[in-house]
Enzyme design. Structure first.
Site, PDB file in Angstrom:
ATOM      1  N   HIS A  14       0.811  -1.227   0.000  1.00  0.00           N
ATOM      2  CA  HIS A  14       0.000   0.000   0.000  1.00  0.00           C
ATOM      3  C   HIS A  14       0.839   1.268   0.000  1.00  0.00           C
ATOM      4  O   HIS A  14       0.581   2.181  -0.783  1.00  0.00           O
ATOM      5  CB  HIS A  14      -0.959   0.022   1.200  1.00  0.00           C
ATOM      6  CG  HIS A  14      -1.946  -1.091   1.186  1.00  0.00           C
ATOM      7  ND1 HIS A  14      -1.696  -2.303   1.789  1.00  0.00           N
ATOM      8  CD2 HIS A  14      -3.173  -1.180   0.617  1.00  0.00           C
ATOM      9  CE1 HIS A  14      -2.735  -3.098   1.599  1.00  0.00           C
ATOM     10  NE2 HIS A  14      -3.643  -2.449   0.890  1.00  0.00           N
ATOM     11  N   GLU A  87       1.997  -1.438   7.786  1.00  0.00           N
ATOM     12  CA  GLU A  87       3.152  -1.494   6.880  1.00  0.00           C
ATOM     13  C   GLU A  87       4.355  -0.745   7.456  1.00  0.00           C
ATOM     14  O   GLU A  87       5.484  -1.205   7.346  1.00  0.00           O
ATOM     15  CB  GLU A  87       2.739  -0.986   5.496  1.00  0.00           C
ATOM     16  CG  GLU A  87       1.694  -1.916   4.886  1.00  0.00           C
ATOM     17  CD  GLU A  87       1.422  -1.710   3.407  1.00  0.00           C
ATOM     18  OE1 GLU A  87       0.822  -2.605   2.808  1.00  0.00           O
ATOM     19  OE2 GLU A  87       1.798  -0.648   2.855  1.00  0.00           O
ATOM     20  N   ARG A 175     -23.582  16.421  13.102  1.00  0.00           N
ATOM     21  CA  ARG A 175     -23.729  17.612  12.251  1.00  0.00           C
ATOM     22  C   ARG A 175     -25.090  17.543  11.569  1.00  0.00           C
ATOM     23  O   ARG A 175     -25.455  16.507  10.999  1.00  0.00           O
ATOM     24  CB  ARG A 175     -22.647  17.618  11.167  1.00  0.00           C
ATOM     25  CG  ARG A 175     -21.334  18.242  11.583  1.00  0.00           C
ATOM     26  CD  ARG A 175     -20.437  18.413  10.356  1.00  0.00           C
ATOM     27  NE  ARG A 175     -19.376  19.360  10.621  1.00  0.00           N
ATOM     28  CZ  ARG A 175     -18.215  19.034  11.184  1.00  0.00           C
ATOM     29  NH1 ARG A 175     -17.975  17.783  11.502  1.00  0.00           N
ATOM     30  NH2 ARG A 175     -17.307  19.970  11.391  1.00  0.00           N
ATOM     31  N   ARG A 230     -17.372  24.085  17.225  1.00  0.00           N
ATOM     32  CA  ARG A 230     -18.731  23.551  17.152  1.00  0.00           C
ATOM     33  C   ARG A 230     -19.704  24.241  18.101  1.00  0.00           C
ATOM     34  O   ARG A 230     -20.909  24.095  17.927  1.00  0.00           O
ATOM     35  CB  ARG A 230     -18.678  22.041  17.419  1.00  0.00           C
ATOM     36  CG  ARG A 230     -18.020  21.242  16.304  1.00  0.00           C
ATOM     37  CD  ARG A 230     -18.848  21.296  15.018  1.00  0.00           C
ATOM     38  NE  ARG A 230     -20.191  20.847  15.260  1.00  0.00           N
ATOM     39  CZ  ARG A 230     -20.587  19.576  15.237  1.00  0.00           C
ATOM     40  NH1 ARG A 230     -19.709  18.630  14.940  1.00  0.00           N
ATOM     41  NH2 ARG A 230     -21.828  19.237  15.487  1.00  0.00           N
TER      42      ARG A 230
HETATM   43  N1  URA Z   1     -12.122  17.071  11.085  1.00  0.00           N
HETATM   44  C1  URA Z   1     -13.217  16.475  11.589  1.00  0.00           C
HETATM   45  O1  URA Z   1     -13.345  15.257  11.542  1.00  0.00           O
HETATM   46  N2  URA Z   1     -14.183  17.257  12.124  1.00  0.00           N
HETATM   47  C2  URA Z   1     -14.113  18.593  12.163  1.00  0.00           C
HETATM   48  O2  URA Z   1     -15.034  19.247  12.643  1.00  0.00           O
HETATM   49  C3  URA Z   1     -12.954  19.202  11.637  1.00  0.00           C
HETATM   50  C4  URA Z   1     -11.970  18.420  11.096  1.00  0.00           C
END
Ligand code: URA
Length: 264
Positions: A14, A87, A175, A230
């Site tokens: 890979h 690997e 989300r 967030r």
């Molecule tokens: N990467 C993620 O998985 N989530 C985010 O909110 C930002 C970067």
């Protein structure tokens, strides 16, 4: 533990290169994005050289204080992290540092800050193929200590804590700005719960990195730049935030490598 080291000139399927390309490197820096490998190798060390590029794995070799250090992308998510670690372990890598991006879930953490993860919630599938769900996803104490010491020395705004590593960017990270806007019941309210438990951030690789590393006998650490806040938004911030976080991450990782090289 049984070890299955590769022959000096046996290219891994890979990652696409053999042990001889590492010139004795035992430490690897692992960004997710193949496009970040070349600039990272060139800014982290001196004399950066291209090694190989196959699928999501792009690899360069650089030198920090003369010591060879591999920079290799893992791609996104646990499965490709697991393949990469299998690997690299066979090629003689013993220490790995993930360099990624993340979304913080805590109000006190700002965009552009750096998060060093000491452990991760296992919302991924890959780690379950290596260890039962009761097994913790924890970082190496020495690698995490080196990252925190380096962050403190270079003045980076940093936080040490627990990540929530999710296989998905949308539902697993609760989300609602997805194509359908629907979050399955299992994840509804989950961000509130991780916040209450003091977890710092969401990302997609660290739990697999920690558990697979533990299973293979590697020492692993992780440092992420905050590109989403967030508590304010589900969206990724503008590029200048990423670049600010990356500049701190490079200082932190370079400092940590120097510390680890001296520990031996
Ligand atoms: N990467 C993620 O998985 N989530 C985010 O909110 C930002 C970067």
């Amino acid at each position: 533990m049984a070890k299955n080291y590769a022959a000096f000139d046996e290219a891994m399927y890979h990652v696409g290169f053999a042990k001889k390309a590492l010139q004795g490197a035992a430490l690897a820096v692992l960004p997710g994005d193949p496009g970040r490998v070349e600039p990272l190798a060139k800014t982290l060390g001196e004399g950066a050289q291209f090694i190989a590029s196959h699928r999501e794995y792009t690899s360069w070799l650089t030198r920090v204080e003369g010591a060879p250090v591999l920079v290799c992308s893992t791609g996104m998510g646990g499965p490709s992290v697991g393949i990469c670690l299998e690997e690299l372990a066979r090629l003689g890598i013993t220490h790995v540092i993930r360099v990624g991006t993340t979304g913080t879930i805590q109000e006190k953490i700002n965009l552009g800050d750096v998060i060093i993860n000491k452990a991760a919630v296992r919302l991924d599938g890959t780690s379950g193929h290596y260890a039962p769900q009761e097994f913790p996803a924890v970082a190496s104490f020495s690698v995490t200590g080196a990252l925190a010491q380096a962050a403190s020395s270079c003045g980076a705004p940093f936080h040490v804590g627990v990540s929530v590593s999710s296989d998905t960017f949308w539902p697993g990270q609760e989300r609602y700005d997805s194509f359908t806007g629907y979050v399955p019941r299992r994840f509804q309210g989950s961000m509130r719960e991780w916040q209450a438990l003091g977890a710092l951030n969401y990302e997609m690789e660290t739990s697999a990195l920690f558990v697979v590393s533990q299973a293979l006998g590697l020492k692993a650490g992780a440092v992420c730049g905050v590109v989403v806040k967030r508590t304010q938004s589900e969206s990724v911030a503008a590029d200048d935030v990423y670049l600010r976080a990356l500049a701190y991450q490079i200082k932190v990782v370079r400092g940590a490598i120097k510390i680890l090289l001296h520990i031996g």
